[in-house]
Design a protein around this motif. Structure first.
Motif, PDB file in Angstrom:
ATOM      1  N   ASP A 217       0.858  -1.180   0.000  1.00  0.00           N
ATOM      2  CA  ASP A 217       0.000   0.000   0.000  1.00  0.00           C
ATOM      3  C   ASP A 217       0.897   1.234   0.000  1.00  0.00           C
ATOM      4  N   GLN A 218       0.945   1.950  -1.111  1.00  0.00           N
ATOM      5  CA  GLN A 218       1.877   3.075  -1.213  1.00  0.00           C
ATOM      6  C   GLN A 218       1.534   4.207  -0.241  1.00  0.00           C
ATOM      7  N   GLN A 219       0.254   4.410   0.039  1.00  0.00           N
ATOM      8  CA  GLN A 219      -0.102   5.467   0.985  1.00  0.00           C
ATOM      9  C   GLN A 219       0.380   5.119   2.388  1.00  0.00           C
ATOM     10  N   ARG A 220       0.174   3.872   2.787  1.00  0.00           N
ATOM     11  CA  ARG A 220       0.648   3.444   4.100  1.00  0.00           C
ATOM     12  C   ARG A 220       2.171   3.474   4.159  1.00  0.00           C
ATOM     13  N   VAL A 235       2.483  11.530  -3.192  1.00  0.00           N
ATOM     14  CA  VAL A 235       1.752  10.313  -2.861  1.00  0.00           C
ATOM     15  C   VAL A 235       0.492  10.255  -3.714  1.00  0.00           C
ATOM     16  N   ASP A 236      -0.063   9.039  -3.862  1.00  0.00           N
ATOM     17  CA  ASP A 236      -1.341   8.823  -4.562  1.00  0.00           C
ATOM     18  C   ASP A 236      -1.311   9.232  -6.024  1.00  0.00           C
ATOM     19  N   ASN A 237      -0.217   8.896  -6.707  1.00  0.00           N
ATOM     20  CA  ASN A 237      -0.145   9.119  -8.148  1.00  0.00           C
ATOM     21  C   ASN A 237      -0.585   7.833  -8.848  1.00  0.00           C
ATOM     22  N   PHE A 241      -0.785   0.705 -14.197  1.00  0.00           N
ATOM     23  CA  PHE A 241      -0.313  -0.523 -13.556  1.00  0.00           C
ATOM     24  C   PHE A 241      -0.149  -0.387 -12.046  1.00  0.00           C
ATOM     25  N   GLY A 242      -0.526   0.760 -11.465  1.00  0.00           N
ATOM     26  CA  GLY A 242      -0.412   0.887 -10.019  1.00  0.00           C
ATOM     27  C   GLY A 242      -0.470   2.309  -9.513  1.00  0.00           C
ATOM     28  N   LEU A 243      -0.278   2.441  -8.204  1.00  0.00           N
ATOM     29  CA  LEU A 243      -0.223   3.731  -7.515  1.00  0.00           C
ATOM     30  C   LEU A 243       1.177   3.916  -6.959  1.00  0.00           C
ATOM     31  N   TRP A 244       1.658   5.152  -6.961  1.00  0.00           N
ATOM     32  CA  TRP A 244       3.005   5.365  -6.459  1.00  0.00           C
ATOM     33  C   TRP A 244       3.136   6.678  -5.695  1.00  0.00           C
ATOM     34  N   GLY A 245       4.145   6.690  -4.820  1.00  0.00           N
ATOM     35  CA  GLY A 245       4.559   7.894  -4.107  1.00  0.00           C
ATOM     36  C   GLY A 245       6.075   7.935  -4.094  1.00  0.00           C
ATOM     37  N   LEU A 258       5.867   1.696  -4.976  1.00  0.00           N
ATOM     38  CA  LEU A 258       4.907   1.352  -6.021  1.00  0.00           C
ATOM     39  C   LEU A 258       3.977   0.258  -5.546  1.00  0.00           C
ATOM     40  N   GLN A 259       2.703   0.539  -5.598  1.00  0.00           N
ATOM     41  CA  GLN A 259       1.649  -0.437  -5.291  1.00  0.00           C
ATOM     42  C   GLN A 259       1.127  -0.975  -6.619  1.00  0.00           C
ATOM     43  N   LEU A 260       1.603  -2.137  -7.003  1.00  0.00           N
ATOM     44  CA  LEU A 260       1.262  -2.700  -8.304  1.00  0.00           C
ATOM     45  C   LEU A 260      -0.169  -3.233  -8.344  1.00  0.00           C
ATOM     46  N   THR A 261      -0.804  -3.065  -9.486  1.00  0.00           N
ATOM     47  CA  THR A 261      -2.126  -3.648  -9.705  1.00  0.00           C
ATOM     48  C   THR A 261      -2.053  -4.711 -10.805  1.00  0.00           C
TER      49      THR A 261
END
Length: 265
Positions: A217-220, A235-237, A241-245, A258-261
């Motif tokens: 979890d990139q936010q955490r 944060v929260d970009n 393919f995912g979210l990153w900070g 990177l929080q991969l999806t």
């Protein structure tokens, strides 16, 4: 470097234990190790094993990165260094120099056996080229706590793409979303990325090579980074393919979480 040769028709093909042009080693350079063990354990699940001024980060017993401590380190040297795997190190360095890179350190000592050379690219950003000994390359992965990619962040995407094509001829570039581009080999593997900094941010964000590390979890992860002595740049970009900070460790080393999806980049 592990190589296997096979004959296909009239052509001899060489297979290596890493894809040429991908990252084969990553190493943090810092003035002090204070706070690093706690920070990287909490954010990425890493264990730091120091031996004097050098050390290794491991996760579940596997080496994932290195660290070098030098109290006299210049400000511009603090941070992560990423080394790309070459098929012929001297030839790759020659191509890089012909395309505008500058050699900084030959026979660079890194945390894995093999040869390495450190350079600055035509835009002034530090990176490395390496030929690891057989079985020692630490290559990108989508597993948690591992590096998934390195991103040469630049101010001129066209110039960056031309340099990368000169460095590793034949690899194709793919445009993704929000200005992110991937360089891929003939098998479609994502080897490294590229990202052009928005014009309004260029005054305070110079070209640099930035590693991406996978988290749940990139936010955490950004919250934990602050709790453990680091700071957060963004944060929260969202990407396809995912979210990153972007976080900065207590020593000043910057990287993406990177929080991969997806399970394949």
């Amino acid at each position: 470097m592990t190589t296997t040769t096979k004959t296909q028709g009239q052509q001899t093909v060489t297979y290596r234990d890493y894809p040429v042009g991908t990252t084969v080693w990553q190493e943090l350079e810092a003035r002090s190790a204070d706070g690093l063990a706690d920070f990287y354990d909490a954010v990425l699940g890493w264990r730091l094993e120091l031996d004097g001024d050098r050390g290794l980060f491991t996760r579940n017993g596997d080496v994932v990165a290195g660290v070098r401590i030098d109290p006299a380190l210049d400000d511009g040297r603090i941070g992560w260094r990423c080394y790309l795997g070459a098929d012929d190190l001297d030839a790759a360095v020659a191509r890089a120099v012909a395309a505008g890179a500058v050699v900084q350190t030959r026979d660079k000592r890194i945390g894995i056996p093999g040869r390495a050379i450190e350079l600055t690219d035509p835009f002034g950003a530090w990176f490395g080229l390496a030929e690891p000994d057989a079985g020692h390359a630490v290559i990108p992965s989508t597993e948690l706590g591992r590096m998934s990619l390195v991103d040469p962040t630049n101010h001129d995407l066209g110039a960056e793409i031309r340099f990368q094509h000169a460095l590793f001829p034949g690899q194709r570039v793919e445009a993704l979303d929000h200005g992110i581009h991937f360089f891929r080999d003939e098998e479609g593997r994502a080897l490294r990325g590229s990202y052009e900094v928005a014009e309004e941010a260029r005054a305070f964000l110079p070209p640099h090579w930035l590693p991406w590390f996978n988290v749940v979890d990139q936010q955490r992860a950004t919250e934990i980074a602050v709790e453990r002595g680091g700071r957060v740049n963004t944060v929260d970009n969202e990407l396809s393919f995912g979210l990153w900070g972007v976080v900065v460790d207590p020593a000043g080393g910057e990287f993406k979480v990177l929080q991969l999806t997806t399970d394949r980049l």
